[in-house]
Enzyme design. Structure first.
Site, mmCIF file in Angstrom:
data_model
loop_
_atom_site.group_PDB
_atom_site.id
_atom_site.type_symbol
_atom_site.label_atom_id
_atom_site.label_comp_id
_atom_site.label_asym_id
_atom_site.label_seq_id
_atom_site.Cartn_x
_atom_site.Cartn_y
_atom_site.Cartn_z
ATOM 1 N N ILE A 1 0.861 -1.185 0.000
ATOM 2 C CA ILE A 1 0.000 0.000 0.000
ATOM 3 C C ILE A 1 0.894 1.232 0.000
ATOM 4 O O ILE A 1 1.787 1.349 0.829
ATOM 5 C CB ILE A 1 -0.892 -0.026 1.255
ATOM 6 C CG1 ILE A 1 -1.904 -1.169 1.140
ATOM 7 C CG2 ILE A 1 -1.573 1.312 1.470
ATOM 8 C CD1 ILE A 1 -2.743 -1.339 2.382
ATOM 9 N N CYS A 2 0.639 2.143 -0.910
ATOM 10 C CA CYS A 2 1.453 3.359 -1.015
ATOM 11 C C CYS A 2 1.253 4.246 0.205
ATOM 12 O O CYS A 2 0.128 4.627 0.533
ATOM 13 C CB CYS A 2 1.066 4.145 -2.265
ATOM 14 S SG CYS A 2 1.799 5.789 -2.279
#
Lengths: 130, 102, 136, 102, 136, 130
Positions: A77-78
């Site tokens: 997940i960024c």
């Protein structure tokens, strides 16, 4: 063949995360590798463990968490996209003085460099978004 | 050195399919997925534009998305190829790159 | 691909501010610049609106990220392909776009334009020449 | 008994503005907001369709969204009215209902 | 508005499954039915795709909510306006839509069609006659 | 005049929640009432207290929470939409066996009936979405 996958939209609202999941499942079944899936934009919302979909609907987060467990797929997940939207792991929550976190098992939060690395390492890059 | 293009929007709602078709090259495949599958149906206001491609580009459609929307394969334009998710993976592997028209 | 360098293309087809895709695409480009790949940006359809001059977001309370495009040269991101047909359809000309330049280290640091106006058919060629395409 | 219609999508990307214009009635106002403001600019491929409305419907545009996108008011089609957020509220109050074309 | 009853119109312009708006619109309609208002639904543009027959979502793993439209009569939601021009542009006719009916309590519970095909201009009249318009 | 407002998209990704906020602020400044704002679809994500936007960006959740505090506006998050997307209050978390909640101050979770009620009570209903 090695596939990299980007998921750009959140669960339920857009079909993108479903299509990505079916694509990855089919790729693995065909003997391909999917070392990493990168969640960007609203895609970060796929990784919340707090969702409670109706019983007659699929549980998108659990599908991905199970896939990561079975196949070792790295679900990233960024961090920048996640911070804007309220997706946190325990570490980040502590560091930012937030009193809760909401990331699901099998997901981890990391930087955009992981997306570029995935693009460099993969034979093919797939984007599922809106 | 061919490209697999994916389009996931209805061509009646957005310009994504038209823009994609304007940027294809001979040997490419355009795969319609999600709400994009409506672009493969014949006898619509848009079918002519899509048919105008000629044979240089292959038009394909994701069958699970067709079925979900109740579209019988008999209603597709001539020459449209249907694939399942395994076929989608094969297309992605066979082409040199994939470009998503979001 | 030579020497492990891949050709990365960032495709921008959406207008700024109505959605966040333009801003978050730029964030990827800035991070990606550190990886020594061969980077290009494509602006077509409503993506050409991202590059227009005189954006002033004060009244909508949203961050104006358009000045960042002018800093791309410092990150060695120097190829911004802009589609002429997309400009024409929107009543825009190259003069409506920001001036974006870079200093060419192979040419005694001469200042050169980063924006390359291309036809639709040339844009298709640019796209077909890439290893990795990221769409926003 | 007039309606305020709001359109927040670029007319170059989606059909929302065209669909809205096809459902307006004399006395209505169409307010372009967010990415919808591009629909108010003259001298584009779309300006004719918008101008075809004639005078029965008022076209308005949200100035803060225009400024954000760097569009000078001099580039707007003739007869387009600009409002700020306070003017948006006034339009909503003056019309009998609001319909959002999403 | 008479007797505190308002005319509510739910406007459906989006295709099913690609996004959740169609399903969540239906959830509002079902809850709203309990409030004794004058309820109508409008289907235009890609919204007409929501009503097509033979939807089978098994392979995409998403819930098929199209049968719910046939239950709307039981909730006294009996006016589903469908725009003819939207059907035509998409190569559809009334025969491609599900049969949706209700039992008319004012007419000895006779079974009547809920779908009313209207022209674009009639749809504009329907919209202009409402108190509250909810868009999806 | 009494306005009802629906917000249908999440923060940052779409401008809808910003436009809604500016509209409500302007309506209140003009002497109108905005008794309730209803968050539906991805709009429920506006109400998370776990977001950490960059310092040079507006904090959308805090803007709404402050507005609720100052004007008493009832910020209602749809429970059905919230459960799918992982937005929970303490009560719901306990009831559903979830180990965390993420709702922000000034927001409350309730049913779709509150949307219909708002439509009935308001003189004008405004929808901000995508």
């Amino acid at each position: 063949m090695k596939f990299g996958v980007v998921v750009s939209e959140g669960p339920y609202t857009h079909q993108a995360s479903d299509t990505a999941y079916h694509f990855v499942t089919a790729a693995l079944a065909a003997g391909h590798e999917v070392p990493r899936v990168f969640f960007y934009h609203d895609g970060v919302n796929v990784g919340t463990r707090l969702s409670i979909p109706p019983q007659d609907e699929r549980n998108i987060q659990e599908q991905w968490s199970a896939l990561a467990k079975e196949h070792g797929t790295d679900l990233v997940i960024c961090i920048a996209a996640a911070q804007r939207r309220g997706l946190l792991d325990k570490n980040e929550a502590d560091r930012q003085g937030k009193d809760a976190d909401n990331i699901a098992e099998g997901f981890r939060i990391s930087g955009l460099g992981q997306l570029i690395e995935m693009g460099i390492d993969a034979d093919r890059l797939m984007t599922f978004g809106d | 050195m061919a490209t697999l293009h994916t389009v996931n929007k209805s061509p009646f709602e957005t310009q994504a399919l038209l823009s994609c078709l304007g940027h294809t090259k001979a040997g490419d495949t355009v795969l319609l997925i999600e709400d994009g599958v409506y672009g493969a149906v014949g006898n619509t206001a848009l079918a002519d534009a899509v048919a105008g491609l000629g044979g240089a580009v292959t038009l394909a459609v994701l069958a699970p998305d067709l079925k979900a929307r109740g579209i019988d394969e008999g209603r597709l334009m001539d020459g449209v190829k249907t694939v399942d998710y395994a076929g989608f993976v094969e297309l992605a592997a066979e082409h040199d790159r994939t470009q998503a028209w979001l | 691909m030579e020497d492990g360098v891949k050709k990365f293309l960032y495709v921008n087809r959406k207008a700024p501010y109505g959605t966040i895709y333009a801003l978050e695409a730029l964030e990827v480009v800035l991070i990606g610049a550190a990886f020594d790949q061969d980077v290009s940006l494509a602006f077509l359809d409503d993506g050409v609106f991202q590059l227009t001059k005189a954006q002033d977001t004060k009244e909508i309370g949203v961050k104006n990220f358009s000045p960042t495009f002018r800093a791309l040269g410092d990150y060695e991101v120097t190829k911004l392909y802009v589609e002429k047909e997309s400009l024409d359809e929107r009543g825009l000309t190259a003069d409506d776009l920001q001036e974006i330049t870079y200093e060419d280290e192979d040419d005694d640091w001469a200042e050169k334009p980063s924006i390359i106006i291309v036809s639709r058919s040339e844009m298709a060629d640019v796209m077909a020449g890439q290893d990795v395409i990221l769409s926003f």
